[in-house]
Scaffold this motif. Structure first.
Motif, PDB file in Angstrom:
ATOM      1  N   TYR A   1       0.852  -1.190   0.000  1.00  0.00           N
ATOM      2  CA  TYR A   1       0.000   0.000   0.000  1.00  0.00           C
ATOM      3  C   TYR A   1       0.891   1.244   0.000  1.00  0.00           C
ATOM      4  CZ  TYR A   1      -4.016   2.877   1.531  1.00  0.00           C
ATOM      5  OH  TYR A   1      -5.013   3.809   1.630  1.00  0.00           O
ATOM      6  N   ALA A   2       1.210   1.747  -1.205  1.00  0.00           N
ATOM      7  CA  ALA A   2       2.150   2.861  -1.350  1.00  0.00           C
ATOM      8  C   ALA A   2       1.661   4.122  -0.651  1.00  0.00           C
ATOM      9  CB  ALA A   2       2.392   3.142  -2.835  1.00  0.00           C
ATOM     10  N   THR A   3       0.353   4.342  -0.666  1.00  0.00           N
ATOM     11  CA  THR A   3      -0.223   5.521  -0.018  1.00  0.00           C
ATOM     12  C   THR A   3       0.183   5.599   1.448  1.00  0.00           C
ATOM     13  OG1 THR A   3      -2.144   5.624  -1.466  1.00  0.00           O
ATOM     14  CG2 THR A   3      -2.416   6.554   0.711  1.00  0.00           C
ATOM     15  N   ALA A   4       0.034   4.477   2.157  1.00  0.00           N
ATOM     16  CA  ALA A   4       0.354   4.458   3.582  1.00  0.00           C
ATOM     17  C   ALA A   4       1.849   4.628   3.818  1.00  0.00           C
ATOM     18  CB  ALA A   4      -0.139   3.156   4.215  1.00  0.00           C
ATOM     19  N   HIS A   5       2.667   4.061   2.939  1.00  0.00           N
ATOM     20  CA  HIS A   5       4.117   4.224   3.081  1.00  0.00           C
ATOM     21  C   HIS A   5       4.502   5.703   2.957  1.00  0.00           C
ATOM     22  CE1 HIS A   5       5.614   0.099   3.343  1.00  0.00           C
ATOM     23  NE2 HIS A   5       4.700  -0.244   2.455  1.00  0.00           N
ATOM     24  N   GLU A   6       3.916   6.398   1.974  1.00  0.00           N
ATOM     25  CA  GLU A   6       4.220   7.819   1.794  1.00  0.00           C
ATOM     26  C   GLU A   6       3.780   8.616   3.029  1.00  0.00           C
ATOM     27  OE1 GLU A   6       2.883  11.630  -0.985  1.00  0.00           O
ATOM     28  OE2 GLU A   6       2.181   9.602  -1.461  1.00  0.00           O
ATOM     29  N   ASN A   7       2.562   8.330   3.489  1.00  0.00           N
ATOM     30  CA  ASN A   7       2.055   9.037   4.660  1.00  0.00           C
ATOM     31  C   ASN A   7       2.917   8.800   5.891  1.00  0.00           C
ATOM     32  OD1 ASN A   7      -0.059  10.015   3.182  1.00  0.00           O
ATOM     33  ND2 ASN A   7      -1.534   8.509   3.891  1.00  0.00           N
ATOM     34  N   LEU A   8       3.349   7.546   6.050  1.00  0.00           N
ATOM     35  CA  LEU A   8       4.155   7.215   7.220  1.00  0.00           C
ATOM     36  C   LEU A   8       5.472   7.986   7.202  1.00  0.00           C
ATOM     37  CD1 LEU A   8       4.328   5.518   9.783  1.00  0.00           C
ATOM     38  CD2 LEU A   8       5.324   3.668   8.421  1.00  0.00           C
ATOM     39  N   GLY A   9       6.047   8.149   6.014  1.00  0.00           N
ATOM     40  CA  GLY A   9       7.271   8.942   5.916  1.00  0.00           C
ATOM     41  C   GLY A   9       7.048  10.374   6.378  1.00  0.00           C
ATOM     42  N   ASP A  10       5.899  10.952   6.015  1.00  0.00           N
ATOM     43  CA  ASP A  10       5.600  12.320   6.437  1.00  0.00           C
ATOM     44  C   ASP A  10       5.360  12.403   7.945  1.00  0.00           C
ATOM     45  OD1 ASP A  10       5.824  13.307   3.855  1.00  0.00           O
ATOM     46  OD2 ASP A  10       3.739  12.891   3.386  1.00  0.00           O
ATOM     47  N   ILE A  11       4.717  11.390   8.500  1.00  0.00           N
ATOM     48  CA  ILE A  11       4.499  11.370   9.946  1.00  0.00           C
ATOM     49  C   ILE A  11       5.835  11.274  10.683  1.00  0.00           C
ATOM     50  CG2 ILE A  11       3.553  10.016  11.859  1.00  0.00           C
ATOM     51  CD1 ILE A  11       1.463  11.604  10.411  1.00  0.00           C
ATOM     52  N   TYR A  12       6.724  10.413  10.174  1.00  0.00           N
ATOM     53  CA  TYR A  12       8.044  10.292  10.798  1.00  0.00           C
ATOM     54  C   TYR A  12       8.784  11.632  10.746  1.00  0.00           C
ATOM     55  CZ  TYR A  12       7.974   5.188  11.310  1.00  0.00           C
ATOM     56  OH  TYR A  12       7.681   3.906  11.705  1.00  0.00           O
ATOM     57  N   ALA A  13       8.640  12.345   9.644  1.00  0.00           N
ATOM     58  CA  ALA A  13       9.301  13.650   9.531  1.00  0.00           C
ATOM     59  C   ALA A  13       8.757  14.622  10.576  1.00  0.00           C
ATOM     60  CB  ALA A  13       9.105  14.215   8.123  1.00  0.00           C
ATOM     61  N   ARG A  14       7.437  14.579  10.795  1.00  0.00           N
ATOM     62  CA  ARG A  14       6.849  15.469  11.796  1.00  0.00           C
ATOM     63  C   ARG A  14       7.310  15.081  13.202  1.00  0.00           C
ATOM     64  NH1 ARG A  14       5.429  20.583  12.482  1.00  0.00           N
ATOM     65  NH2 ARG A  14       4.104  20.777  14.297  1.00  0.00           N
ATOM     66  N   LEU A  15       7.378  13.778  13.464  1.00  0.00           N
ATOM     67  CA  LEU A  15       7.873  13.320  14.765  1.00  0.00           C
ATOM     68  C   LEU A  15       9.331  13.721  14.957  1.00  0.00           C
ATOM     69  CD1 LEU A  15       6.227   9.769  14.901  1.00  0.00           C
ATOM     70  CD2 LEU A  15       5.711  11.697  16.414  1.00  0.00           C
ATOM     71  N   ALA A  16      10.102  13.659  13.865  1.00  0.00           N
ATOM     72  CA  ALA A  16      11.506  14.088  13.943  1.00  0.00           C
ATOM     73  C   ALA A  16      11.577  15.574  14.285  1.00  0.00           C
ATOM     74  CB  ALA A  16      12.211  13.805  12.616  1.00  0.00           C
ATOM     75  N   SER A  17      10.693  16.360  13.690  1.00  0.00           N
ATOM     76  CA  SER A  17      10.668  17.795  13.986  1.00  0.00           C
ATOM     77  C   SER A  17      10.400  18.038  15.467  1.00  0.00           C
ATOM     78  CB  SER A  17       9.592  18.481  13.142  1.00  0.00           C
ATOM     79  OG  SER A  17       9.501  19.853  13.452  1.00  0.00           O
ATOM     80  N   GLN A  18       9.458  17.302  16.027  1.00  0.00           N
ATOM     81  CA  GLN A  18       9.159  17.436  17.455  1.00  0.00           C
ATOM     82  C   GLN A  18      10.376  17.065  18.303  1.00  0.00           C
ATOM     83  OE1 GLN A  18       5.654  14.977  18.065  1.00  0.00           O
ATOM     84  NE2 GLN A  18       4.312  16.754  17.880  1.00  0.00           N
ATOM     85  N   ALA A  19      11.048  15.977  17.907  1.00  0.00           N
ATOM     86  CA  ALA A  19      12.219  15.526  18.666  1.00  0.00           C
ATOM     87  C   ALA A  19      13.346  16.558  18.606  1.00  0.00           C
ATOM     88  CB  ALA A  19      12.695  14.179  18.140  1.00  0.00           C
ATOM     89  N   TYR A  20      13.565  17.144  17.414  1.00  0.00           N
ATOM     90  CA  TYR A  20      14.610  18.159  17.287  1.00  0.00           C
ATOM     91  C   TYR A  20      14.269  19.397  18.117  1.00  0.00           C
ATOM     92  CZ  TYR A  20      16.558  15.477  13.376  1.00  0.00           C
ATOM     93  OH  TYR A  20      17.128  14.498  12.600  1.00  0.00           O
ATOM     94  N   ASN A  21      13.013  19.794  18.115  1.00  0.00           N
ATOM     95  CA  ASN A  21      12.604  20.936  18.935  1.00  0.00           C
ATOM     96  C   ASN A  21      12.843  20.665  20.414  1.00  0.00           C
ATOM     97  OD1 ASN A  21      11.556  23.181  17.348  1.00  0.00           O
ATOM     98  ND2 ASN A  21      10.033  21.744  16.601  1.00  0.00           N
ATOM     99  N   LYS A  22      12.554  19.455  20.835  1.00  0.00           N
ATOM    100  CA  LYS A  22      12.778  19.086  22.235  1.00  0.00           C
ATOM    101  C   LYS A  22      14.269  19.107  22.550  1.00  0.00           C
ATOM    102  CE  LYS A  22      11.400  17.676  26.284  1.00  0.00           C
ATOM    103  NZ  LYS A  22      10.596  18.543  27.169  1.00  0.00           N
ATOM    104  N   ALA A  23      15.077  18.622  21.603  1.00  0.00           N
ATOM    105  CA  ALA A  23      16.525  18.628  21.806  1.00  0.00           C
ATOM    106  C   ALA A  23      17.038  20.052  21.988  1.00  0.00           C
ATOM    107  CB  ALA A  23      17.223  17.953  20.629  1.00  0.00           C
ATOM    108  N   LEU A  24      16.491  20.998  21.218  1.00  0.00           N
ATOM    109  CA  LEU A  24      16.908  22.399  21.346  1.00  0.00           C
ATOM    110  C   LEU A  24      16.488  22.985  22.687  1.00  0.00           C
ATOM    111  CD1 LEU A  24      16.370  24.104  17.871  1.00  0.00           C
ATOM    112  CD2 LEU A  24      18.512  23.735  19.104  1.00  0.00           C
ATOM    113  N   GLN A  25      15.315  22.588  23.168  1.00  0.00           N
ATOM    114  CA  GLN A  25      14.858  23.071  24.470  1.00  0.00           C
ATOM    115  C   GLN A  25      15.796  22.600  25.578  1.00  0.00           C
ATOM    116  OE1 GLN A  25      10.794  21.881  25.088  1.00  0.00           O
ATOM    117  NE2 GLN A  25      10.065  22.876  23.211  1.00  0.00           N
TER     118      GLN A  25
END
Length: 352
Positions: free
Chosen positions: A128-152
């Motif tokens: 299911y390519a749709t879900a794979h693409e979406n999951l990549g975007d979710i991981y990117a958003r989670l990475a953004s949250q983690a990086y923001n926390k690291a900066l804090q």
């Protein structure tokens, strides 16, 4: 269909209403009528027609899916989540309802839930390519949250801001070549009907949007992972192992509740020895009949506690089991062993 305009996920798309594989020409007409009303923005009329249809066919997955889309478009997010969640319970083999749950959860910034829903979609249909693409975007958003926390926690860390900048550039609505900001979690062309033998003519579909222009590749500067400060050996790894055991036990309960017999039996290791004189094969056949044959199952775990000792673990909890009119609450203990990267059940007992 798309989510409301937002810059949060510019690359995520929602499932379309191009529903096919109807059980009869009449049914296809009903799906097409409701889809046309939705496209015309006549959501109240679409809901009335969908509800009228479901009175006679309450289990129909396609119309229930359409109803969930209508609820989302009406701004009834909680009701839409309930509709798609029930679809995943009744038709766990369909990946599309999981995808739409991810859309709704992402819109509420519940990215862990969105990730879990997409992982279930991929587990149901690995291609299911749709879900794979979406999951990549979710991981990117989670990475953004983690990086923001690291900066804090460490504002002087010069390695984090460039990483954050790359993610923000990726999801920027002004980034040329991206999907427009009005799009959200990725779309599939149809919601297949479970266990259908003879497909009828498909309902009319909306033309697929033109493929977006590819985003120019952005090369990040070479980086290396940072080593953590010295701590007592096992202080972090023990907590991580404990969390993994908890996740394995919860996944086992989820598979049981959704009657995902493959995942349920896969939670048991090859060393598992059923109680009594029953062979492993006979036990699996019995469990398959008992689980798949039930109309509905609910397995909820309370007061889960985990003890890890090397590659072995013990999980104790109270199990609330419901199937039809039967309701049983009991104490349960699972013994697990680590096999590769997985924790598998090798013994279970009740009343401990």
């Amino acid at each position: 269909m798309t989510l409301a305009r937002t810059t949060l996920f510019t690359t995520l798309r929602l499932l379309t209403l191009a529903l096919a594989c109807a059980t009869s020409v009449a049914y296809a007409d009903d799906y097409g009528d409701v889809s046309q009303l939705v496209r015309a923005g006549k959501l109240d009329e679409a809901m009335v027609k969908a509800d009228s249809y479901l009175v006679g066919k309450p289990a129909d997955p396609q119309m229930r899916f359409l109803k969930g889309v209508i609820q989302r478009n009406l701004g009834k997010q909680a009701e839409a989540i309930a509709t798609f969640t029930k679809l995943t319970e009744d038709y766990p083999e369909l990946p599309e309802p999981y995808n739409n749950l991810a859309v709704l959860y992402a819109g509420q910034s519940q990215f862990d839930k969105a990730r879990a829903a997409l992982e279930m979609a991929i587990r149901t249909n690995p291609s299911y390519a749709t879900a794979h693409e979406n999951l990549g975007d979710i991981y990117a958003r989670l990475a953004s949250q983690a990086y923001n926390k690291a900066l804090q926690l460490d504002g002087a860390n010069a390695a984090v801001p460039p990483k954050l900048a790359l993610i923000r550039e990726l999801f920027s609505p002004n980034n040329k070549g991206q999907h427009p900001a009005s799009t959200a979690l990725a779309a599939a062309p149809a919601v297949p009907v479970a266990k259908q033998s003879t497909p009828a003519p498909a309902a009319p579909t909306t033309p697929a949007p033109a493929a977006p222009t590819a985003v120019p590749a952005v090369v990040a500067p070479a980086t290396t992972l940072r080593a953590a400060p010295a701590k007592p050996v096992g202080s972090d790894s023990a907590a991580q192992e404990s969390r993994q055991v908890e996740e394995a036990v919860q996944a086992w309960a989820k598979a049981w509740s959704t009657k995902d017999i493959t995942a349920y039996l896969g939670a048991y290791g090859k060393e598992f020895d059923p109680a009594g004189q029953q062979s492993r094969k006979a036990w699996e056949e019995e469990r398959r009949k008992r689980i798949v044959g039930k109309t509905s199952i609910s397995v909820k775990l309370e007061k889960l506690s985990v003890t890890v000792n090397g590659a072995k673990a013990i999980a104790k909890f109270r199990q609330d089991y419901r199937a039809g009119a039967l309701a049983v609450s009991s104490r349960k203990t699972l013994e697990l062993v680590k096999s590769g990267n997985r924790w598998l059940i090798v013994k279970e007992s009740t009343g401990n």
